[in-house]
Write a protein that holds these residues in place. Sequence first.
Motif, PDB file in Angstrom:
ATOM      1  N   CYS A   1       0.829  -1.203   0.000  1.00 22.98           N
ATOM      2  CA  CYS A   1       0.000   0.000   0.000  1.00 22.98           C
ATOM      3  C   CYS A   1       0.865   1.255   0.000  1.00 22.98           C
ATOM      4  N   TYR A   2       1.936   1.221   0.750  1.00 19.87           N
ATOM      5  CA  TYR A   2       2.869   2.352   0.835  1.00 19.87           C
ATOM      6  C   TYR A   2       3.489   2.632  -0.537  1.00 19.87           C
ATOM      7  N   SER A   3       3.816   1.557  -1.247  1.00 21.62           N
ATOM      8  CA  SER A   3       4.439   1.670  -2.559  1.00 21.62           C
ATOM      9  C   SER A   3       3.521   2.345  -3.575  1.00 21.62           C
ATOM     10  N   GLU A   4       2.214   2.090  -3.471  1.00 20.10           N
ATOM     11  CA  GLU A   4       1.265   2.608  -4.460  1.00 20.10           C
ATOM     12  C   GLU A   4       0.646   3.940  -4.063  1.00 20.10           C
ATOM     13  N   CYS A   5       0.949   4.429  -2.863  1.00 24.13           N
ATOM     14  CA  CYS A   5       0.259   5.603  -2.335  1.00 24.13           C
ATOM     15  C   CYS A   5       0.623   6.873  -3.100  1.00 24.13           C
ATOM     16  N   ASN A   6      -0.356   7.458  -3.796  1.00 26.97           N
ATOM     17  CA  ASN A   6      -0.126   8.704  -4.530  1.00 26.97           C
ATOM     18  C   ASN A   6       0.158   9.867  -3.588  1.00 26.97           C
ATOM     19  N   ALA A   7      -0.505   9.867  -2.428  1.00 25.24           N
ATOM     20  CA  ALA A   7      -0.283  10.956  -1.473  1.00 25.24           C
ATOM     21  C   ALA A   7       1.161  10.955  -0.985  1.00 25.24           C
ATOM     22  N   LYS A   8       1.708   9.772  -0.719  1.00 32.24           N
ATOM     23  CA  LYS A   8       3.088   9.679  -0.261  1.00 32.24           C
ATOM     24  C   LYS A   8       4.058  10.112  -1.352  1.00 32.24           C
ATOM     25  N   SER A   9       3.708   9.865  -2.600  1.00 26.38           N
ATOM     26  CA  SER A   9       4.592  10.222  -3.710  1.00 26.38           C
ATOM     27  C   SER A   9       4.837  11.722  -3.786  1.00 26.38           C
ATOM     28  N   VAL A  10       3.828  12.512  -3.439  1.00 28.28           N
ATOM     29  CA  VAL A  10       3.940  13.969  -3.568  1.00 28.28           C
ATOM     30  C   VAL A  10       4.080  14.676  -2.225  1.00 28.28           C
ATOM     31  N   ASN A  11       3.857  13.961  -1.145  1.00 23.97           N
ATOM     32  CA  ASN A  11       3.887  14.568   0.181  1.00 23.97           C
ATOM     33  C   ASN A  11       4.647  13.649   1.128  1.00 23.97           C
ATOM     34  N   LEU A  12       5.922  13.896   1.312  1.00 23.88           N
ATOM     35  CA  LEU A  12       6.744  13.033   2.148  1.00 23.88           C
ATOM     36  C   LEU A  12       6.338  13.083   3.614  1.00 23.88           C
ATOM     37  N   ASP A  13       5.590  14.095   4.015  1.00 22.75           N
ATOM     38  CA  ASP A  13       5.163  14.223   5.403  1.00 22.75           C
ATOM     39  C   ASP A  13       4.009  13.285   5.745  1.00 22.75           C
ATOM     40  N   PHE A  14       3.308  12.792   4.734  1.00 22.74           N
ATOM     41  CA  PHE A  14       2.166  11.893   4.957  1.00 22.74           C
ATOM     42  C   PHE A  14       2.661  10.581   5.557  1.00 22.74           C
ATOM     43  N   VAL A  15       1.995  10.093   6.601  1.00 18.89           N
ATOM     44  CA  VAL A  15       2.482   8.893   7.289  1.00 18.89           C
ATOM     45  C   VAL A  15       2.269   7.620   6.483  1.00 18.89           C
ATOM     46  N   GLY A  16       1.321   7.632   5.562  1.00 19.67           N
ATOM     47  CA  GLY A  16       1.109   6.458   4.736  1.00 19.67           C
ATOM     48  C   GLY A  16      -0.085   5.623   5.177  1.00 19.67           C
ATOM     49  N   PRO A  17      -0.649   4.848   4.239  1.00 15.95           N
ATOM     50  CA  PRO A  17      -1.848   4.056   4.555  1.00 15.95           C
ATOM     51  C   PRO A  17      -1.599   2.947   5.562  1.00 15.95           C
TER      52      PRO A  17
ATOM     53  N   VAL B   1      -6.904  -5.737   4.103  1.00 13.98           N
ATOM     54  CA  VAL B   1      -7.001  -4.821   5.235  1.00 13.98           C
ATOM     55  C   VAL B   1      -7.802  -3.579   4.862  1.00 13.98           C
ATOM     56  N   ALA B   2      -7.789  -3.226   3.568  1.00 13.36           N
ATOM     57  CA  ALA B   2      -8.500  -2.038   3.069  1.00 13.36           C
ATOM     58  C   ALA B   2      -8.070  -0.775   3.805  1.00 13.36           C
ATOM     59  N   PRO B   3      -6.812  -0.370   3.659  1.00  9.97           N
ATOM     60  CA  PRO B   3      -6.325   0.805   4.394  1.00  9.97           C
ATOM     61  C   PRO B   3      -7.159   2.061   4.177  1.00  9.97           C
ATOM     62  N   MET B   4      -7.632   2.290   2.951  1.00 10.40           N
ATOM     63  CA  MET B   4      -8.405   3.498   2.712  1.00 10.40           C
ATOM     64  C   MET B   4      -9.698   3.499   3.515  1.00 10.40           C
ATOM     65  N   ASP B   5     -10.310   2.336   3.675  1.00 15.25           N
ATOM     66  CA  ASP B   5     -11.521   2.249   4.492  1.00 15.25           C
ATOM     67  C   ASP B   5     -11.211   2.572   5.953  1.00 15.25           C
ATOM     68  N   GLN B   6     -10.056   2.139   6.432  1.00 15.97           N
ATOM     69  CA  GLN B   6      -9.678   2.418   7.822  1.00 15.97           C
ATOM     70  C   GLN B   6      -9.412   3.911   8.016  1.00 15.97           C
ATOM     71  N   ILE B   7      -8.807   4.531   6.997  1.00 13.74           N
ATOM     72  CA  ILE B   7      -8.587   5.983   7.060  1.00 13.74           C
ATOM     73  C   ILE B   7      -9.929   6.707   7.096  1.00 13.74           C
TER      74      ILE B   7
ATOM     75  N   CYS C   1      -7.309   7.600  -3.438  1.00 12.06           N
ATOM     76  CA  CYS C   1      -7.108   7.071  -4.796  1.00 12.06           C
ATOM     77  C   CYS C   1      -7.499   5.598  -4.895  1.00 12.06           C
ATOM     78  N   TYR C   2      -7.650   4.924  -3.749  1.00 17.05           N
ATOM     79  CA  TYR C   2      -8.121   3.544  -3.662  1.00 17.05           C
ATOM     80  C   TYR C   2      -7.055   2.513  -4.001  1.00 17.05           C
ATOM     81  N   LEU C   3      -5.874   2.936  -4.418  1.00 10.43           N
ATOM     82  CA  LEU C   3      -4.848   1.970  -4.826  1.00 10.43           C
ATOM     83  C   LEU C   3      -4.389   1.104  -3.660  1.00 10.43           C
ATOM     84  N   CYS C   4      -4.356   1.657  -2.452  1.00 12.11           N
ATOM     85  CA  CYS C   4      -3.931   0.847  -1.305  1.00 12.11           C
ATOM     86  C   CYS C   4      -4.879  -0.325  -1.084  1.00 12.11           C
TER      87      CYS C   4
END
Length: 331
Positions: free
Chosen positions: A160-176, A225-231, A214-217
């Motif tokens: 999920c971390y690998s595919e996270c678009n938010a992490k790609s552009v925002n290094l401060d984001f903790v990740g899914p 685990v569906a990280p986006m649902d947990q977020i 983005c739903y990729l996670c």
Amino acid sequence: MQVQFQILRQKPQQSPYLEKFDLEVEPGTTILECLNRIKWEQDGSLNFRKNCRNTICGSCSMRVNGRSALACKENVGSETQLFTQVNEAGIPVVTVAPLGNLPVIKDLIVDMQPFWDDLQRVEPYVSTQGRKVPEREFLQTPAEREKLDQMGNCILCGACYSECNAKSVNLDFVGPHALAKAQRLLADSRDGATADRLENYNNATAGAWGCTRCYLCNEVCPMEVAPMDQIGKIKSALLAKKTAQDSRPVRHRKVMVDLVKAGGWVDERKFGIYVVGNFFRDLKGIASILPLGLRMIGSGKFPPAFEPSAGTKEVRGLIEQVQEAEKIGNR
């Protein structure tokens, strides 16, 4: 069947390059077994991680045909059916690359330290501060434990971390991965730091609001685990406790829902002023969007009036039903 593997390889301080390997394999052969054969039979310098081969440990997470997956879970047959790429000789091609959003050490091995560092930022352990510690243990009912099952299935593979678009552009984001673990702790009846955790996760860029949905996670998680649902559950908890005046992300969500309830869709004339301008309270915010508003008016793209959509009453009813269900779920 004959398959060509195209592996993205990289050595320290050098540019990555694709290297091709041909194999004769059975369709049910896993990608990990193919990599083993390449290493044992063709090129012993190929580097990748592996451990259990049972889709449990997460060690062999990598990108297979452009998406993050466990090499021990995916097989040649399904990959060549889902992705019909062939080379000039008509032989099916499987492309393998290292995980994204992480520095490459060598070939398919990435440095997981940023992944672990981000996980630590959510304090991924049960806190008993402020609670009386029992003599033996904290007990949970089966129903309380069941709430943790889905998030507890996470094997921290990094897909999920690998595919996270938010992490790609925002290094401060903790990740899914970290936020899925965060939701597990919020749902844990033994944890005594729920209020502090919510404050920590209520961050416009680093916390739950940094997710771009983005739903990729969810798509790549091998354990469902569906990280986006947990977020989303964390956001719902924040919305239930916060007012529109507490932060711009909370205000953004509440204003959007209120406008849709009122008119069936978003009245864009009000949306920017209410969210960025904080209902005319934030003069700097209003000044920041004023140039854009003037350009829109000059281009004829600013609607002079707002017409509610057809079915507004039905839309409002659906939203209210969802909101009531969320209230019941949070009790």
